[in-house]
Design a protein around this motif. Structure first.
Motif, PDB file in Angstrom:
ATOM      1  N   GLY A 112     -18.430   1.876  23.909  1.00 39.26           N
ATOM      2  CA  GLY A 112     -19.905   1.992  23.716  1.00 39.26           C
ATOM      3  C   GLY A 112     -20.360   3.174  24.734  1.00 39.26           C
ATOM      4  N   GLY A 113     -21.470   3.593  24.511  1.00 36.67           N
ATOM      5  CA  GLY A 113     -22.255   4.622  25.181  1.00 36.67           C
ATOM      6  C   GLY A 113     -22.000   6.100  25.005  1.00 36.67           C
ATOM      7  N   CYS A 114     -20.735   6.223  24.501  1.00 34.11           N
ATOM      8  CA  CYS A 114     -20.100   7.490  24.351  1.00 34.11           C
ATOM      9  C   CYS A 114     -18.835   7.453  23.420  1.00 34.11           C
ATOM     10  CB  CYS A 114     -20.001   8.468  25.434  1.00 34.11           C
ATOM     11  SG  CYS A 114     -18.694   7.771  26.666  1.00 34.11           S
ATOM     12  N   SER A 115     -18.433   8.745  22.909  1.00 36.62           N
ATOM     13  CA  SER A 115     -17.264   8.587  22.198  1.00 36.62           C
ATOM     14  C   SER A 115     -15.881   8.178  22.941  1.00 36.62           C
ATOM     15  CB  SER A 115     -16.887  10.000  21.429  1.00 36.62           C
ATOM     16  OG  SER A 115     -16.502  10.856  22.679  1.00 36.62           O
ATOM     17  N   PHE A 116     -14.850   7.973  22.195  1.00 33.96           N
ATOM     18  CA  PHE A 116     -13.748   7.494  22.643  1.00 33.96           C
ATOM     19  C   PHE A 116     -13.158   8.611  23.334  1.00 33.96           C
ATOM     20  CE2 PHE A 116     -13.264   4.389  18.911  1.00 33.96           C
ATOM     21  CZ  PHE A 116     -13.736   3.113  19.722  1.00 33.96           C
ATOM     22  N   LEU A 117     -13.232   9.881  22.964  1.00 32.87           N
ATOM     23  CA  LEU A 117     -12.665  11.078  23.684  1.00 32.87           C
ATOM     24  C   LEU A 117     -13.383  11.353  24.809  1.00 32.87           C
ATOM     25  CD1 LEU A 117     -10.875  13.454  23.527  1.00 32.87           C
ATOM     26  CD2 LEU A 117     -12.474  14.787  22.369  1.00 32.87           C
ATOM     27  N   SER A 118     -14.468  11.277  24.933  1.00 35.46           N
ATOM     28  CA  SER A 118     -15.400  11.283  26.251  1.00 35.46           C
ATOM     29  C   SER A 118     -14.842  10.354  27.421  1.00 35.46           C
ATOM     30  CB  SER A 118     -17.040  11.177  26.053  1.00 35.46           C
ATOM     31  OG  SER A 118     -17.460  12.158  25.194  1.00 35.46           O
ATOM     32  N   LYS A 119     -14.954   9.255  26.885  1.00 31.07           N
ATOM     33  CA  LYS A 119     -14.332   8.363  28.028  1.00 31.07           C
ATOM     34  C   LYS A 119     -12.576   8.790  28.420  1.00 31.07           C
ATOM     35  CE  LYS A 119     -16.374   4.490  25.590  1.00 31.07           C
ATOM     36  NZ  LYS A 119     -17.395   3.950  26.610  1.00 31.07           N
ATOM     37  N   ALA A 120     -12.017   9.396  27.704  1.00 34.36           N
ATOM     38  CA  ALA A 120     -10.449   9.685  27.965  1.00 34.36           C
ATOM     39  C   ALA A 120     -10.850  11.024  28.877  1.00 34.36           C
ATOM     40  CB  ALA A 120      -9.710   9.805  26.696  1.00 34.36           C
ATOM     41  N   ILE A 121     -11.607  11.821  28.282  1.00 30.75           N
ATOM     42  CA  ILE A 121     -11.508  13.069  29.128  1.00 30.75           C
ATOM     43  C   ILE A 121     -12.277  12.795  30.507  1.00 30.75           C
ATOM     44  CG2 ILE A 121     -12.918  15.284  29.673  1.00 30.75           C
ATOM     45  CD1 ILE A 121     -12.905  15.283  26.265  1.00 30.75           C
ATOM     46  N   ASN A 122     -12.943  11.877  30.626  1.00 26.84           N
ATOM     47  CA  ASN A 122     -13.522  11.516  32.103  1.00 26.84           C
ATOM     48  C   ASN A 122     -12.261  10.757  32.946  1.00 26.84           C
ATOM     49  OD1 ASN A 122     -16.084  12.612  31.444  1.00 26.84           O
ATOM     50  ND2 ASN A 122     -17.103  10.941  30.836  1.00 26.84           N
ATOM     51  N   ALA A 123     -11.800   9.925  32.246  1.00 22.64           N
ATOM     52  CA  ALA A 123     -10.671   9.201  33.146  1.00 22.64           C
ATOM     53  C   ALA A 123      -9.739  10.122  33.437  1.00 22.64           C
ATOM     54  CB  ALA A 123     -10.161   8.107  31.981  1.00 22.64           C
ATOM     55  N   GLU A 124      -9.367  11.034  32.476  1.00 23.27           N
ATOM     56  CA  GLU A 124      -8.154  11.941  32.888  1.00 23.27           C
ATOM     57  C   GLU A 124      -8.804  12.836  33.958  1.00 23.27           C
ATOM     58  OE1 GLU A 124      -5.618  15.596  30.675  1.00 23.27           O
ATOM     59  OE2 GLU A 124      -7.116  14.590  29.587  1.00 23.27           O
ATOM     60  N   TYR A 125     -10.001  13.314  33.879  1.00 21.43           N
ATOM     61  CA  TYR A 125     -10.373  14.185  35.242  1.00 21.43           C
ATOM     62  C   TYR A 125     -10.511  13.407  36.520  1.00 21.43           C
ATOM     63  CZ  TYR A 125     -13.495  17.442  37.414  1.00 21.43           C
ATOM     64  OH  TYR A 125     -14.094  18.390  38.449  1.00 21.43           O
ATOM     65  N   ALA A 126     -10.643  12.197  36.350  1.00 18.76           N
ATOM     66  CA  ALA A 126     -10.485  11.447  37.771  1.00 18.76           C
ATOM     67  C   ALA A 126      -9.274  11.003  38.089  1.00 18.76           C
ATOM     68  CB  ALA A 126     -11.413   9.942  37.148  1.00 18.76           C
ATOM     69  N   GLY A 127      -8.325  11.435  37.088  1.00 16.95           N
ATOM     70  CA  GLY A 127      -6.792  11.275  37.844  1.00 16.95           C
ATOM     71  C   GLY A 127      -6.109  10.185  36.956  1.00 16.95           C
ATOM     72  N   ALA A 128      -6.515   9.382  36.337  1.00 13.74           N
ATOM     73  CA  ALA A 128      -5.757   8.426  35.261  1.00 13.74           C
ATOM     74  C   ALA A 128      -4.622   8.888  34.525  1.00 13.74           C
ATOM     75  CB  ALA A 128      -6.920   7.678  34.347  1.00 13.74           C
ATOM     76  N   VAL A 129      -3.700   8.390  34.283  1.00 15.32           N
ATOM     77  CA  VAL A 129      -2.425   8.956  33.642  1.00 15.32           C
ATOM     78  C   VAL A 129      -2.356   8.077  32.213  1.00 15.32           C
ATOM     79  CG1 VAL A 129      -0.994   9.119  35.664  1.00 15.32           C
ATOM     80  CG2 VAL A 129      -0.999   6.993  34.662  1.00 15.32           C
ATOM     81  N   ALA A 130      -3.365   7.258  32.007  1.00 14.88           N
ATOM     82  CA  ALA A 130      -3.625   6.445  30.620  1.00 14.88           C
ATOM     83  C   ALA A 130      -4.916   5.983  30.724  1.00 14.88           C
ATOM     84  CB  ALA A 130      -2.653   5.758  30.042  1.00 14.88           C
ATOM     85  N   ILE A 131      -5.293   5.549  29.497  1.00 13.73           N
ATOM     86  CA  ILE A 131      -6.795   4.829  29.247  1.00 13.73           C
ATOM     87  C   ILE A 131      -6.438   3.794  28.320  1.00 13.73           C
ATOM     88  CG2 ILE A 131      -7.524   6.586  27.733  1.00 13.73           C
ATOM     89  CD1 ILE A 131     -10.356   6.015  28.947  1.00 13.73           C
TER      90      ILE A 131
END
Length: 207
Positions: A112-131
């Motif tokens: 919710g709140g934004c696209s799935f891709l936006s969430k993945a990009i933000n998580a990746e930018y923060a250093g996550a290796v998967a979401i």
């Protein structure tokens, strides 16, 4: 592969197909990691993947998730004993403020709140290796939707998965109850491994 192992594999795949069926398809608009072994096809059955939580005990079960259809990378390795970290903000629609805890771990995010891709990009930018993106419909205990990219030209390079809302709610509820923001996760796991079968699936979700 011997004839016996081939037959067992075929029978198990038929069993999984009967239990799960075809997950509902829905197109929506939008460094301390131990990696072991290349995964086999048994970890990705009928577009369904499995992971397990080992801590905290309140949510220590095996869970099913569905890989994103056309963004992110394929998870051809297993992450062992890393952290499943709830992002701040919980929907990961803006910069993730708890990136220090997320780096090298798996992000847990609410839909919710934004696209799935936006969430993945933000998580990746923060250093996550998967979401793992949990449905925001907490009553959803049986439908794994098909996550698709949005209409932008952006890309994400980490594996992305969709999780049942009921499972995500119970995990997040446990985090809040004990004032913690992470759990210990192994992802993906092989559900054809007999040693995994005695460990139970979540009692609140349909299997």
């Amino acid at each position: 592969m011997s004839d016996v192992r081939w037959l067992i594999s075929i029978l198990f795949h038929l069993f999984i197909a009967l239990v799960f069926g075809d997950a509902s398809q829905e197109q929506l608009d939008s460094d301390n990691v131990e990696i072991v072994a290349l995964v086999s096809l048994d970890l990705h059955l009928n577009d369904v993947t499995f992971f397990e939580l080992t801590e905290p005990l309140e949510v220590a079960y095996i869970y099913k998730i569905r890989p994103a259809k056309n963004f992110g990378s394929f998870m051809n390795y297993t992450l062992v004993a890393v952290e499943l970290v709830l992002t701040t903000p919980q929907d990961a629609c803006g910069p993730v403020s708890n990136a220090y805890y997320l780096r090298g771990n798996v992000a847990l995010v609410e839909r919710g709140g934004c696209s799935f891709l936006s969430k993945a990009i933000n998580a990746e930018y923060a250093g996550a290796v998967a979401i793992i993106i949990a449905d925001n419909d907490v009553s959803n205990d049986d439908t794994l939707i098909e996550m698709t990219t949005d209409e932008t030209s952006r890309t994400s390079n980490i594996p992305a998965f969709f999780m049942l809302g009921r499972d995500g709610f119970m995990i997040m509820k446990t985090f809040h109850k004990f004032n913690i923001q992470s759990a210990v996760i192994n992802i993906p796991i092989n559900v054809t491994d007999s040693s995994a079968l005695p460990r139970s699936f979540p009692p609140w979700s349909l299997w």
